[in-house]
Design an enzyme around this catalytic site. Structure first.
Site, mmCIF file in Angstrom:
data_model
loop_
_atom_site.group_PDB
_atom_site.id
_atom_site.type_symbol
_atom_site.label_atom_id
_atom_site.label_comp_id
_atom_site.label_asym_id
_atom_site.label_seq_id
_atom_site.Cartn_x
_atom_site.Cartn_y
_atom_site.Cartn_z
ATOM 1 C CD GLN A 132 -2.702 1.251 0.319
ATOM 2 O OE1 GLN A 132 -3.610 0.143 0.147
ATOM 3 N NE2 GLN A 132 -2.850 2.306 -0.630
ATOM 4 C CG ASP A 220 -6.726 2.571 7.213
ATOM 5 O OD1 ASP A 220 -7.695 1.898 6.394
ATOM 6 O OD2 ASP A 220 -5.852 1.937 7.640
ATOM 7 C CB CYS A 260 -5.332 2.201 2.169
ATOM 8 S SG CYS A 260 -6.191 2.081 3.494
HETATM 9 N N1 CP Z 1 -6.066 -1.428 0.501
HETATM 10 C C1 CP Z 1 -6.234 -2.773 0.572
HETATM 11 O O1 CP Z 1 -5.524 -3.426 1.019
HETATM 12 O O2 CP Z 1 -7.373 -3.018 0.075
HETATM 13 P P1 CP Z 1 -7.920 -4.477 0.330
HETATM 14 O O3 CP Z 1 -8.132 -4.798 1.961
HETATM 15 O O4 CP Z 1 -9.396 -4.680 -0.360
HETATM 16 O O5 CP Z 1 -6.768 -5.513 -0.473
HETATM 17 N N1 NVA Z 2 -5.770 -0.841 8.237
HETATM 18 C C1 NVA Z 2 -6.738 -1.447 7.581
HETATM 19 C C2 NVA Z 2 -6.021 -1.523 6.081
HETATM 20 C C3 NVA Z 2 -7.208 -2.204 5.114
HETATM 21 C C4 NVA Z 2 -6.725 -2.222 3.907
HETATM 22 C C5 NVA Z 2 -6.706 -3.048 8.125
HETATM 23 O O1 NVA Z 2 -5.780 -3.725 8.534
HETATM 24 O O2 NVA Z 2 -7.760 -3.522 8.092
#
Ligand code: CP
Ligand code: NVA
Length: 310
Positions: A132, A220, A260
């Site tokens: 990411q 996020d 993200c």
């Molecule tokens: N941003 C991200 O990692 O998305 P996913 O959880 O859909 O892979």
């Molecule tokens: N911080 C979030 C990011 C998801 C892409 C998680 O870890 O769920």
């Protein structure tokens, strides 16, 4: 053999090489498609958590480079439950040329790497989300033309995404500030790591201060995967850290807004901002694929090393 487990493991030169390669592969793909530099190569994708972007971008990335990816769902593998992580890693690496894993504990992805005879890529752990962050700094450099000297402000939980972004900023000369409620800031040890990488990094519980004159506003989810039970409590604490029009108004006029994804619209970001003129969230999502192609190319292209025991 090289793995891609954490941004904190990289040097500035390595990060630069990933970014240059991503730029080249993106341009090539848009023009006439990528060359099949991973012809007959395979990627095993181990998922302990759900995914849209990571799963599809790796799958399509492999396809575009001439290889193939195999999705392995949480129930199929039972990583560390049906079988030990060491055994999963040793078996899987006899079949595939690379492993991408999305796990809960970061120690699980490092353990996979320890036992693997092929490169291992971290597709998100509770500690880092390096793929990411690579896509993020790539997106920032595309939109703002540089990284050095920019102010990148993150709002919300001091989590895996914030930590990897902080390290990526540190390696590329961008200033990083994390605005989080007290008790949810990035840990002091990670800040020290970022400073050791050359970063100018800080935390604050004042979102307005963080937003002022920022070039990038980033957020996020407030509760990450695995923290579902805390979601209600967090929903009461985090609202002052929402990215909304008032916060964006404090940033530079040409500031970009990033997330993200997946987003909880109306919570950490408003609809108006996510769909507004400053938002680059869908370019950012697309860039996951281009950035990861660079990782796949730099880790997996070329002849496979033959296993000593096979
Ligand atoms: N941003 C991200 O990692 O998305 P996913 O959880 O859909 O892979
Ligand atoms: N911080 C979030 C990011 C998801 C892409 C998680 O870890 O769920």
């Amino acid at each position: 053999m090289k793995h891609f487990l954490a941004i904190a493991d990289l040097t500035s030169a390595e990060l630069k090489q990933y970014l240059t390669t991503a730029k080249k592969l993106k341009a090539e793909w848009r023009k006439r498609g990528n060359k099949p530099i991973l012809k007959n190569k395979t990627l095993g994708m181990v998922f302990q958590k759900p995914s849209l972007r990571t799963r599809v971008s790796f799958d399509m990335g492999m396809l575009h480079l001439g290889g193939q990816a195999l999705y392995l769902s949480p129930n199929e593998i039972g990583l560390g439950q049906r079988e030990s992580i060491a055994d999963v890693s040793r078996v899987l690496s006899r079949y595939v040329d690379g492993i991408m894993a999305r796990v809960f504990a970061h120690a699980h992805v490092t353990e996979l790497a320890q036992w693997s005879s092929v490169p291992v890529i971290n597709g998100l752990s509770d500690w880092e989300h390096p793929c990411q962050a690579l896509a993020d700094v790539f997106t920032i450099s595309e939109h703002l033309g540089k990284l050095k000297g920019l102010k990148v402000a993150f709002f919300g939980d001091g989590n895996n995404v914030a930590r990897s972004l902080m390290f990526a900023c540190a390696l590329s000369g961008a200033q990083f500030v994390c605005a989080a409620p007290r008790g949810y800031a990035l840990d002091e040890a990670s800040l020290e790591t970022a400073r050791a990488l050359g970063g100018t990094v800080s935390v604050t519980d004042d979102p307005q201060l963080a937003a002022r004159d920022a070039d990038v506003l980033y957020t996020d989810v407030w509760a990450s995967m695995g923290q579902e039970k805390e979601a209600d409590a967090r929903a009461k604490i985090f609202p002052p850290f929402q990215i909304n029009a008032a916060l964006v108004a404090l940033a530079k006029p040409k500031a970009i807004v990033m997330h993200c994804l997946p987003a909880h619209r109306g919570a950490e970001i408003t609809d108006a901002v996510m769909d507004g003129a400053h938002s680059v969230v869908f370019d950012q999502a697309e860039n996951r694929m281009h950035a990861q192609k660079a990782v796949l190319a730099l880790l997996m292209a070329g002849a496979r090393k033959v296993n000593r025991n096979s």
